[in-house]
Motif scaffolding. Sequence first.
Motif, mmCIF file in Angstrom:
data_model
loop_
_atom_site.group_PDB
_atom_site.id
_atom_site.type_symbol
_atom_site.label_atom_id
_atom_site.label_comp_id
_atom_site.label_asym_id
_atom_site.label_seq_id
_atom_site.Cartn_x
_atom_site.Cartn_y
_atom_site.Cartn_z
ATOM 1 N N SER A 35 4.775 6.041 -16.068
ATOM 2 C CA SER A 35 4.429 7.206 -16.885
ATOM 3 C C SER A 35 3.437 6.879 -17.992
ATOM 4 C CB SER A 35 5.683 7.823 -17.485
ATOM 5 O OG SER A 35 6.275 6.942 -18.418
ATOM 6 N N PHE A 36 3.282 5.604 -18.314
ATOM 7 C CA PHE A 36 2.397 5.217 -19.410
ATOM 8 C C PHE A 36 0.927 5.143 -19.007
ATOM 9 C CE2 PHE A 36 5.721 4.893 -22.167
ATOM 10 C CZ PHE A 36 6.638 3.892 -21.910
ATOM 11 N N TYR A 37 0.671 5.151 -17.700
ATOM 12 C CA TYR A 37 -0.679 4.904 -17.223
ATOM 13 C C TYR A 37 -1.374 6.168 -16.751
ATOM 14 C CZ TYR A 37 0.985 0.104 -17.161
ATOM 15 O OH TYR A 37 1.516 -1.101 -17.525
ATOM 16 N N ALA A 38 -2.685 6.235 -17.056
ATOM 17 C CA ALA A 38 -3.504 7.261 -16.445
ATOM 18 C C ALA A 38 -3.751 6.897 -14.985
ATOM 19 C CB ALA A 38 -4.831 7.381 -17.182
ATOM 20 N N SER A 58 -1.444 9.933 -19.385
ATOM 21 C CA SER A 58 0.009 9.768 -19.517
ATOM 22 C C SER A 58 0.685 11.022 -20.058
ATOM 23 C CB SER A 58 0.326 8.571 -20.408
ATOM 24 O OG SER A 58 -0.280 8.733 -21.674
ATOM 25 N N ASP A 59 -0.080 11.899 -20.676
ATOM 26 C CA ASP A 59 0.471 13.168 -21.149
ATOM 27 C C ASP A 59 0.268 14.286 -20.139
ATOM 28 O OD1 ASP A 59 -0.689 12.303 -24.437
ATOM 29 O OD2 ASP A 59 1.357 12.183 -23.645
ATOM 30 N N ILE A 74 -4.958 18.040 -10.003
ATOM 31 C CA ILE A 74 -4.254 16.761 -10.043
ATOM 32 C C ILE A 74 -2.958 16.939 -10.811
ATOM 33 C CG2 ILE A 74 -5.463 15.961 -12.128
ATOM 34 C CD1 ILE A 74 -5.419 13.123 -10.903
ATOM 35 N N SER A 75 -1.904 16.318 -10.321
ATOM 36 C CA SER A 75 -0.611 16.410 -10.997
ATOM 37 C C SER A 75 0.146 15.121 -10.761
ATOM 38 C CB SER A 75 0.193 17.612 -10.484
ATOM 39 O OG SER A 75 0.461 17.479 -9.090
ATOM 40 N N ARG A 76 1.215 14.922 -11.517
ATOM 41 C CA ARG A 76 1.992 13.699 -11.369
ATOM 42 C C ARG A 76 3.471 14.008 -11.455
ATOM 43 N NH1 ARG A 76 -0.124 9.718 -15.665
ATOM 44 N NH2 ARG A 76 1.507 8.390 -14.785
ATOM 45 N N ASP A 77 4.240 13.209 -10.738
ATOM 46 C CA ASP A 77 5.692 13.249 -10.792
ATOM 47 C C ASP A 77 6.140 11.835 -11.141
ATOM 48 O OD1 ASP A 77 8.430 13.220 -10.343
ATOM 49 O OD2 ASP A 77 8.315 14.546 -8.609
ATOM 50 N N ASN A 78 6.401 11.593 -12.420
ATOM 51 C CA ASN A 78 6.726 10.237 -12.858
ATOM 52 C C ASN A 78 8.053 9.746 -12.266
ATOM 53 O OD1 ASN A 78 4.376 9.981 -14.421
ATOM 54 N ND2 ASN A 78 5.355 10.933 -16.193
ATOM 55 N N GLY A 79 8.942 10.658 -11.984
ATOM 56 C CA GLY A 79 10.213 10.263 -11.382
ATOM 57 C C GLY A 79 10.047 9.702 -9.986
ATOM 58 N N LYS A 80 8.949 10.072 -9.343
ATOM 59 C CA LYS A 80 8.662 9.580 -7.991
ATOM 60 C C LYS A 80 7.504 8.592 -7.975
ATOM 61 C CE LYS A 80 10.330 13.758 -5.668
ATOM 62 N NZ LYS A 80 9.995 14.875 -4.740
#
Length: 121
Positions: A35-38, A58-59, A74-80
């Motif tokens: 989660s800390f990384y772009a 990261s935000d 673009i999107s992210r799922d930090n849990g995955k």
Amino acid sequence: QVQLVESGGGLGHPGGSLTLSCLASGSMFSGSLFSFYAVAWYRQAAGKQRELVARINSDSVPNYSNSVKGRFTISRDNGKNTVYLEMNGLKPEDTAVYYCNIDVPGVTAYWGQGTPVTVSS
């Protein structure tokens, strides 16, 4: 071992959609570290230089190249440990190999093996 694995590429039709995924694994991205990384998506068309397509920090704030703005998300799922690139309104000029990238400051830049996207009728 740190790995970025892209998936979801293939044949798309003009005006159609594809969604790419980038899964990050390894000690560098374990737990909440991812989660800390772009994370960025690049693409490279045949005979051309690799270009930045989209980036999410990261935000979860996204940035897009002018060529895909309004069409790609673009999107992210930090849990995955996964970042997605939803591509809508595909154009033949979107044909390229798409790569996932994470720059870890002071360490190195990680790249996936790429997933090919072909847009053709």
